[in-house]
Design a protein around this motif. Structure first.
Motif, short mmCIF file in Angstrom:
data_model
loop_
_atom_site.label_atom_id
_atom_site.label_comp_id
_atom_site.label_asym_id
_atom_site.label_seq_id
_atom_site.Cartn_x
_atom_site.Cartn_y
_atom_site.Cartn_z
N MET A 64 0.84 -1.22 0.00
CA MET A 64 0.00 0.00 0.00
C MET A 64 0.86 1.25 0.00
N LEU A 65 1.88 1.26 0.86
CA LEU A 65 2.69 2.47 1.05
C LEU A 65 3.69 2.67 -0.08
N LYS A 67 3.20 2.08 -3.10
CA LYS A 67 2.41 2.71 -4.17
C LYS A 67 2.31 4.22 -3.97
N GLU A 68 2.40 4.63 -2.70
CA GLU A 68 2.25 6.05 -2.36
C GLU A 68 3.60 6.74 -2.20
N GLY A 69 4.65 6.07 -2.63
CA GLY A 69 5.96 6.72 -2.63
C GLY A 69 6.78 6.57 -1.35
N LYS A 84 9.03 10.15 2.95
CA LYS A 84 8.14 9.11 3.49
C LYS A 84 8.88 7.78 3.53
N THR A 284 -4.21 4.55 6.16
CA THR A 284 -4.89 5.45 5.20
C THR A 284 -4.74 6.91 5.63
N ILE A 287 -1.22 7.97 4.68
CA ILE A 287 -1.11 8.17 3.23
C ILE A 287 -1.60 9.56 2.83
N GLU A 288 -2.59 10.06 3.56
CA GLU A 288 -3.15 11.38 3.22
C GLU A 288 -2.32 12.55 3.75
N GLU A 290 0.33 14.88 3.25
CA GLU A 290 1.32 15.49 2.35
C GLU A 290 1.98 16.62 3.14
#
Ligand code: MN
Ligand code: MN
Length: 470
Positions: A64-65, A67-69, A84, A284, A287-288, A290
């Motif tokens: 999951m992570l 994928k989010e960089g 991250k 989650t 992940i949000e 930024e």
């Protein structure tokens, strides 16, 4: 003298101003947030079905992570704001974080949830044969009601390290075409003696034997021919031999998938809500994030159900080693960092169950569809073993949740002296971190198929996000 109608009016005003009210998510949330709750549940249910052991959850979280960089973290790395990272601890516990723009000495804001769940583990010498049936002997893990694990479909999950050092993953019983494993129970016709026993004694630990086969090798009904055949099939599929069980972690878990409950689909039944239902929202929410102000972190710990022991449990130094290592990299004092850090020990609580009202105290327990639950203290017999968060920290969290429009409630685990339980909170508090328990109300906790509410899960995501952003 006040008129009766005037008194009534003032009473209403005072009630509103002075008295606390319970908030049901369905009476409070708008249509958009209700829809968001049901949408959010879909991702959560996929996470549940993909991860029935801590290993599988670590794998899912990492995927999951990535994928989010998020990038793998190694001790001694240089880090800077906005980056991250994740740290995979022995494939069984997991830490992920986003480096904040502020000084680390303002504290790390982190969640700690656990990704292990009660289950039935294989013993070191599990395989045997009795009267033509091949079995796997087990030793249960965590607090279970043993009778609940009989006569249901079970899947085998885990890892085996062979003599040559190679580790292979095992999953049998999840695919619709897979065979399953099974623990038998006595038929009611002959259960006269068993039914007189207490629920706790009706099935013993040594009766939790998994049926693994009944067909002898070569169709020759000779002693241990069934056992041999089971071993042969395992060897064909995984290349393992009997001795390899000595270096294995194999667990029987319910072979059910997560499902919507109720015609309105408002609830989710699944194995292992405790505590993936808090681990997933932590991920989650992270992940949000930024470019967060604070450094924010999600810890997914192992072994909570057996006391947070071991190098992958919350009592392991590794989590605070990571914080110390980050402090070093950013020129901060890890003592100051911990002193200013804040943590949500994100774990479940027992929802009031109208079928079993006796052990609950209605003014102080949590309810399904009343939002995320804050648990100030856990423990048993006079709060023994509890973190018991301070008034100041409770006040802080309450403010953060209210400002973010999160529906929340408080909850205590049952009546005083009804029993009790604990979480990882106290191990974090002992490192000089402010911590409080926050999570999801659960029905049938620790059973093979637990139930939570979709709106409560979504409120937990929102709560954690608000905490990270505060
Ligand atoms: Mn838990
Ligand atoms: Mn638990």
């Amino acid at each position: 003298m006040m008129e009766k109608t005037e008194i009534k009016k003032e009473m209403e005003t005072l009630k509103k101003e002075l008295l606390a009210t319970k908030k049901n998510t369905y009476a409070t949330l708008g249509a958009d947030e209700l829809e968001a709750s049901y949408d959010y549940a879909k991702g959560y249910m996929s996470f549940l079905d993909a991860g029935k052991t801590e290993r599988e959850c670590v794998y899912s979280a990492q995927k999951m992570l990535e994928k989010e960089g998020f990038k793998p973290y190694t001790f001694g790395m240089k880090v800077s704001a906005g980056e991250k990272y994740y740290y995979n601890n022995r494939a069984k516990s997991f830490v992920a974080f986003v480096v904040g723009s502020e000084s680390l000495e303002n504290g790390v804001y982190f969640t700690a949830s656990h990704i292990d769940s009660p289950r039935v583990d294989l013993k070191q010498h599990p395989l045997y044969e009795n009267e033509g049936i091949g079995y796997l002997k087990t030793h249960y893990y965590g607090g279970i009601k043993k009778y609940q694990w009989t006569a249901i479909p079970l899947a085998l999950h885990g890892a085996v390290t062979k003599k040559n050092g190679e580790t292979i993953d095992v999953v049998i019983g999840e695919d619709e075409n897979d065979p399953i494993f099974y623990i038998s129970d006595l038929l009611p016709h002959l259960a006269g003696d068993q039914m007189k026993k207490s629920l706790g004694d009706g099935i013993s630990g040594e009766q939790l034997n998994l049926i693994a086969g009944s067909r002898p090798f070569g169709d020759l009904a000779e002693k241990d021919a069934v056992k041999l055949n089971v071993m042969k099939l395992l060897n064909e599929k995984y290349g393992i031999i009997e001795e390899d069980f000595l270096s294995a972690e194999l667990s029987a878990v319910p072979a059910f998938k997560s499902r919507d409950v109720g015609l309105d689909r408002s609830l989710i039944a699944s194995y292992g809500h405790d505590d993936r239902v808090c681990a997933y929202p932590s991920l989650t929410a992270l992940i949000e994030m930024e470019a967060p102000k604070h450094t924010v972190m999600a810890v997914l710990a192992d072994k909570e159900e057996i006391g947070s022991e071991g190098n992958t449990g919350m009592q392991s130094q590794v989590y605070f080693d990571i914080i110390a290592d980050l402090a070093k990299a950013l020129g901060a004092s890890d003592i100051v960092v911990r002193a200013n850090s804040k943590c949500l020990s994100s774990d479940v609580n027992a929802a009031f169950d109208p079928n079993f009202p006796e052990p609950m105290e209605r003014n102080n327990c949590c309810y399904i569809n009343n939002g995320v639950v804050i648990t100030k203290y856990t423990g048993a017999r006079g709060k023994s073993g509890s973190n018991d968060a301070s008034a100041e920290f409770c006040g802080y969290v309450r403010r953060v949740l209210d400002e973010a429009g999160v529906i929340w409630q408080t909850g205590e685990l049952g009546k005083v002296d009804a029993g009790g339980g604990g979480t990882v909170a106290k191990y974090i508090a002992s490192k000089n971190v402010d911590v409080i328990d926050l999570g999801v109300p659960v029905l049938s906790m620790h059973s093979p198929y637990e139930v939570v509410s979709k709106t409560d899960v979504y409120m937990t995501h929102k709560a954690i996000k608000a905490f990270f952003e505060a």
